[in-house]
Write a protein that holds these residues in place. Structure first.
Motif, mmCIF file in Angstrom:
data_model
loop_
_atom_site.group_PDB
_atom_site.id
_atom_site.type_symbol
_atom_site.label_atom_id
_atom_site.label_comp_id
_atom_site.label_asym_id
_atom_site.label_seq_id
_atom_site.Cartn_x
_atom_site.Cartn_y
_atom_site.Cartn_z
ATOM 1 N N GLY A 106 0.805 -1.213 0.000
ATOM 2 C CA GLY A 106 0.000 0.000 0.000
ATOM 3 C C GLY A 106 0.832 1.254 0.000
ATOM 4 N N ILE A 107 2.071 1.204 -0.467
ATOM 5 C CA ILE A 107 2.975 2.346 -0.395
ATOM 6 C C ILE A 107 2.440 3.564 -1.136
ATOM 7 C CG2 ILE A 107 4.373 1.670 -2.393
ATOM 8 C CD1 ILE A 107 6.846 2.614 -0.780
ATOM 9 N N ALA A 108 1.647 3.356 -2.184
ATOM 10 C CA ALA A 108 1.138 4.480 -2.973
ATOM 11 C C ALA A 108 -0.323 4.786 -2.693
ATOM 12 C CB ALA A 108 1.326 4.199 -4.464
ATOM 13 N N VAL A 109 -0.930 4.148 -1.718
ATOM 14 C CA VAL A 109 -2.354 4.367 -1.462
ATOM 15 C C VAL A 109 -2.588 5.784 -0.956
ATOM 16 C CG1 VAL A 109 -4.276 3.743 0.052
ATOM 17 C CG2 VAL A 109 -2.937 1.960 -1.079
ATOM 18 N N ALA A 110 -3.477 6.507 -1.629
ATOM 19 C CA ALA A 110 -3.810 7.887 -1.280
ATOM 20 C C ALA A 110 -5.306 7.954 -0.982
ATOM 21 C CB ALA A 110 -3.445 8.830 -2.419
ATOM 22 N N THR A 111 -5.660 8.095 0.290
ATOM 23 C CA THR A 111 -7.069 8.121 0.655
ATOM 24 C C THR A 111 -7.701 9.495 0.537
ATOM 25 O OG1 THR A 111 -6.435 8.453 2.961
ATOM 26 C CG2 THR A 111 -6.824 6.181 2.253
ATOM 27 N N ASP A 112 -6.886 10.549 0.521
ATOM 28 C CA ASP A 112 -7.430 11.906 0.509
ATOM 29 C C ASP A 112 -7.141 12.576 -0.836
ATOM 30 O OD1 ASP A 112 -8.591 14.270 1.249
ATOM 31 O OD2 ASP A 112 -7.427 14.550 3.076
ATOM 32 N N ILE A 113 -6.022 13.277 -0.983
ATOM 33 C CA ILE A 113 -5.685 13.915 -2.263
ATOM 34 C C ILE A 113 -4.669 13.039 -2.992
ATOM 35 C CG2 ILE A 113 -4.764 15.953 -3.408
ATOM 36 C CD1 ILE A 113 -5.510 17.585 -0.944
ATOM 37 N N LEU A 114 -5.040 12.566 -4.155
ATOM 38 C CA LEU A 114 -4.192 11.700 -4.966
ATOM 39 C C LEU A 114 -3.635 12.514 -6.123
ATOM 40 C CD1 LEU A 114 -5.022 8.096 -6.172
ATOM 41 C CD2 LEU A 114 -4.182 9.805 -7.771
ATOM 42 N N ILE A 115 -2.321 12.603 -6.204
ATOM 43 C CA ILE A 115 -1.659 13.312 -7.301
ATOM 44 C C ILE A 115 -1.277 12.321 -8.390
ATOM 45 C CG2 ILE A 115 0.352 14.652 -8.007
ATOM 46 C CD1 ILE A 115 0.436 15.907 -5.285
ATOM 47 N N GLU A 116 -1.823 12.532 -9.589
ATOM 48 C CA GLU A 116 -1.466 11.724 -10.745
ATOM 49 C C GLU A 116 -0.339 12.428 -11.495
ATOM 50 O OE1 GLU A 116 -5.584 9.600 -11.952
ATOM 51 O OE2 GLU A 116 -5.570 11.768 -12.170
ATOM 52 N N PRO A 117 0.751 11.732 -11.798
ATOM 53 C CA PRO A 117 1.940 12.417 -12.320
ATOM 54 C C PRO A 117 2.065 12.455 -13.832
ATOM 55 C CG PRO A 117 2.496 10.166 -11.796
ATOM 56 C CD PRO A 117 1.010 10.325 -11.516
ATOM 57 N N ASP A 118 1.047 12.007 -14.548
ATOM 58 C CA ASP A 118 1.198 11.860 -15.999
ATOM 59 C C ASP A 118 1.532 13.175 -16.693
ATOM 60 O OD1 ASP A 118 0.672 9.200 -15.712
ATOM 61 O OD2 ASP A 118 -1.448 9.347 -16.267
ATOM 62 N N GLY A 119 1.108 14.299 -16.116
ATOM 63 C CA GLY A 119 1.409 15.589 -16.726
ATOM 64 C C GLY A 119 2.818 16.068 -16.460
ATOM 65 N N LEU A 120 3.538 15.352 -15.595
ATOM 66 C CA LEU A 120 4.931 15.683 -15.284
ATOM 67 C C LEU A 120 5.813 14.641 -15.964
ATOM 68 C CD1 LEU A 120 4.332 16.245 -11.466
ATOM 69 C CD2 LEU A 120 4.804 18.065 -13.132
ATOM 70 N N ALA A 121 6.014 14.764 -17.241
ATOM 71 C CA ALA A 121 6.696 13.712 -17.988
ATOM 72 C C ALA A 121 7.540 14.290 -19.110
ATOM 73 C CB ALA A 121 5.674 12.723 -18.548
ATOM 74 N N GLY A 122 8.472 13.453 -19.579
ATOM 75 C CA GLY A 122 9.307 13.823 -20.703
ATOM 76 C C GLY A 122 10.682 14.297 -20.288
ATOM 77 N N VAL A 123 11.542 14.518 -21.282
ATOM 78 C CA VAL A 123 12.898 15.018 -21.040
ATOM 79 C C VAL A 123 12.837 16.523 -20.815
ATOM 80 C CG1 VAL A 123 15.190 15.341 -22.033
ATOM 81 C CG2 VAL A 123 13.980 13.174 -22.378
ATOM 82 N N LEU A 124 13.366 16.955 -19.681
ATOM 83 C CA LEU A 124 13.348 18.375 -19.327
ATOM 84 C C LEU A 124 14.680 19.059 -19.595
ATOM 85 C CD1 LEU A 124 11.418 18.118 -15.939
ATOM 86 C CD2 LEU A 124 10.483 18.412 -18.242
ATOM 87 N N ALA A 125 15.773 18.307 -19.494
ATOM 88 C CA ALA A 125 17.102 18.894 -19.716
ATOM 89 C C ALA A 125 18.091 17.774 -19.974
ATOM 90 C CB ALA A 125 17.544 19.717 -18.504
ATOM 91 N N VAL A 126 19.158 18.107 -20.703
ATOM 92 C CA VAL A 126 20.229 17.158 -20.986
ATOM 93 C C VAL A 126 21.558 17.868 -20.785
ATOM 94 C CG1 VAL A 126 21.285 15.628 -22.688
ATOM 95 C CG2 VAL A 126 18.801 15.947 -22.679
ATOM 96 N N ASP A 127 22.441 17.250 -20.027
ATOM 97 C CA ASP A 127 23.783 17.786 -19.801
ATOM 98 C C ASP A 127 24.761 16.620 -19.892
ATOM 99 O OD1 ASP A 127 26.074 19.099 -19.081
ATOM 100 O OD2 ASP A 127 25.469 19.522 -17.017
ATOM 101 N N GLY A 128 25.261 16.361 -21.096
ATOM 102 C CA GLY A 128 26.116 15.196 -21.301
ATOM 103 C C GLY A 128 25.329 13.916 -21.068
ATOM 104 N N ASN A 129 25.781 13.108 -20.115
ATOM 105 C CA ASN A 129 25.089 11.865 -19.796
ATOM 106 C C ASN A 129 23.998 12.046 -18.745
ATOM 107 O OD1 ASN A 129 26.787 10.616 -21.556
ATOM 108 N ND2 ASN A 129 27.673 9.178 -20.099
ATOM 109 N N LEU A 130 23.839 13.271 -18.239
ATOM 110 C CA LEU A 130 22.816 13.546 -17.240
ATOM 111 C C LEU A 130 21.533 13.981 -17.933
ATOM 112 C CD1 LEU A 130 24.880 15.488 -14.546
ATOM 113 C CD2 LEU A 130 24.342 13.046 -14.617
#
Length: 439
Positions: A60-84
């Motif tokens: 139940g590590i991700a169980v959210a009984t009150d406010i559940l944040i869905e992360p799908d809108g926080l996705a994709g490559v945001l920055a690249v610095d060499g191998n980082l």
């Protein structure tokens, strides 16, 4: 903290169908600032808030009984610095090949399932196999975390670097992750050899086998004397490839490993006496192939048959004794176990709550078909692995609590102190975290 309100938002359940919750509210932020606003509102209203990933944890590590944040809108490559490469927290692992390939990069190591989000994978200690390679969290070089008072905490080599070993595997207890910076490696291919081999020979030589190839693992179907070994060797990206043909891959991965295996699980649940024979047939019909392909196509496999899982890390050298003890346990109890036992290895690391912290580790995972009751089997396996200094995977079913876990994690107390600092009001807590970390 107030009692969570009766849920009014759509229900959420995990993939293994071992957790179901009706949250009061579901929100889908697309920026760190929006996450800050959500957390501050939760703090003002004395409510709990929790980000969920793909739901691939069996606990139940991700169980959210009150406010559940869905992360799908926080996705994709945001920055690249060499191998980082900095990724949005909701980026799914299966998206990484398309995101990293144009950069000539790849993840250093992956598990065999790629449905998880990057934040969920690191927060639960998801790992692959390879005696010289750590879990995904060991590849983290920075992240952005929104803490319990809405502060944006940036952790990297140049900012709050002392916190990285804690927040890189934080169980979702320290805040909401919005960005993760991963150290990638140049793209590579893997040469794969998969063979059935005798149980005793492989188990006796487990340490040697794990050290002699880049990535070694095996599956053991209970009630058989055979294991299915997987030996993967890292090769340069320009090495000749000999991938499985589309028909062979379809037959092996979709037909045999999912449709046929799913059918045998149903049969085994209805008629357990047939399981030993089915398992012996499975070891003769699968796990005998050789191919070379891009790393992600070898690391990951499709899993459509639902199951529940318990997995423990134990010192690498103790794996043979633990496996034989598990085999004796299954035989003595008369259980009929249709799902294979999975055995892997990982290098030691210095992350505070990593299952491999401070020691080279072997992993033993037991499973049950999701329509079968797993508790008796899992409780017995849990007790057995504890005898071998076991540490349970945070995202997989186990029966430990804060008191017992504090005995096997040298820096457990420091993690709890950091949690007190970053989330004193326990905005990010839930029943599972209350159990494994204390209130």
């Amino acid at each position: 903290m107030s009692t969570p309100r009766a849920g009014t938002a759509p229900a959420w359940s995990n993939w293994g169908r071992s957790a179901l919750v009706h949250p009061a509210e579901r929100v889908s932020p697309t920026t760190t600032d929006q996450v800050v606003a959500i957390v501050r509102r939760a703090a003002e209203q004395r409510r709990r808030v929790k980000a969920v990933g793909a739901g691939h944890s069996f606990t139940g590590i991700a169980v959210a009984t009150d406010i559940l944040i869905e992360p799908d809108g926080l996705a994709g490559v945001l920055a690249v610095d060499g191998n980082l490469v900095t990724l949005g927290a909701g980026t799914r692992l299966w998206q990484l090949p398309d995101l990293l390939a144009p950069l000539g990069l790849a993840m250093q190591n992956l598990g065999d399932i790629d449905r998880q989000t990057i934040a969920g994978a690191i927060s639960t200690g998801t790992h692959g196999t390879g005696a010289r390679f750590g879990g995904i969290s060991t590849q983290v070089r920075g992240l952005v975390l929104v803490t319990g008072d809405g502060t944006v905490l940036r952790v990297s080599a140049s900012e709050n670097a002392d916190l990285l070993p804690a927040v890189a595997l934080g169980l979702g207890a320290l805040g909401v992750i919005t960005e993760v910076t991963i150290e990638c490696v140049p793209a590579f291919v893997l040469g794969a050899i998969e063979r059935p081999e005798p149980f005793d020979a492989v188990v006796d030589a487990f340490e040697h086998r794990a050290a002699s190839v880049d990535h070694f693992e095996f599956l053991w179907f209970p009630h058989t004397r055979t294991v299915l070994t997987k030996n993967n060797t890292r090769l340069p990206a320009d090495s000749p490839r000999a991938p499985l043909g589309p028909v062979r891959r379809w037959f092996d991965d979709r037909v045999m490993s999912n449709r046929v295996f799913g059918l045998t699980c149903v049969v085994g649940a209805v008629a357990p006496r047939l399981v030993p024979g089915i398992n012996r047939l499975a070891t003769r019909l699968t796990g005998n192939r050789e191919f070379t392909d891009v790393s992600t196509s070898v690391f990951t496999t499709q899993r459509s048959v639902r199951f529940r899982e318990l997995e423990y890390s134990i010192p690498l050298e103790q794996v043979p004794d633990a496996l034989r003890a598990l085999r004796s346990l299954i035989d003595s109890r008369g259980w009929r176990i249709s799902f294979p036992v999975e055995v892997r290895a990982a290098a030691h690391d210095d992350l505070w709550l990593s299952t491999a912290t401070g020691r080279a580790s072997g992993y033993i995972a037991v499973h049950r078909y999701f329509r079968e009751e797993p508790t008796e089997y899992f409780r017995a396996a849990d007790a057995l692995f504890r005898e071998f200094e076991g540490r349970p995977h945070w995202g997989k079913i186990h029966f430990q609590d804060a008191e017992s876990l504090s005995m096997v994690y040298p820096r457990f107390g420091e993690f709890v102190q950091l949690r007190d600092r970053l989330d004193p009001e326990r905005l990010f807590a839930n029943e599972y975290l209350d159990t494994v970390l204390g209130r």
